[in-house]
Design a protein around this motif. Structure first.
Motif: not given
Length: 65
Positions: A1-4, A40-43
């Motif tokens: 999984m990858r989040a930015s 913030g963002g996907e995290i």
């Protein structure tokens, strides 16, 4: 999984420390600060860090962690 995501530094405060006795000499000045970042963002979240650095502004020598 990858989040930015992104972060913003909300606080960077120099920490006051008691001087060691006997005095400890270092090659470059040493500093300590507390750092708080908001993500913030996907995290989403907040982090706190005890930041240490040894840096001589005059010569541009040193590092921070």
């Amino acid at each position: 999984m990858r989040a930015s995501g992104t972060f913003e530094v909300e606080e960077f405060s120099p920490a006051q420390l008691r001087k060691a006795e006997p005095a400890v000499e270092t090659a470059v000045p040493v500093g300590v600060a507390t750092l708080r970042k908001r993500y913030g963002g996907e995290i989403d979240g907040v982090s706190t860090t005890l930041f240490t650095a040894a840096y001589d502004q005059g010569s541009g020598t040193g590092t921070g962690r």
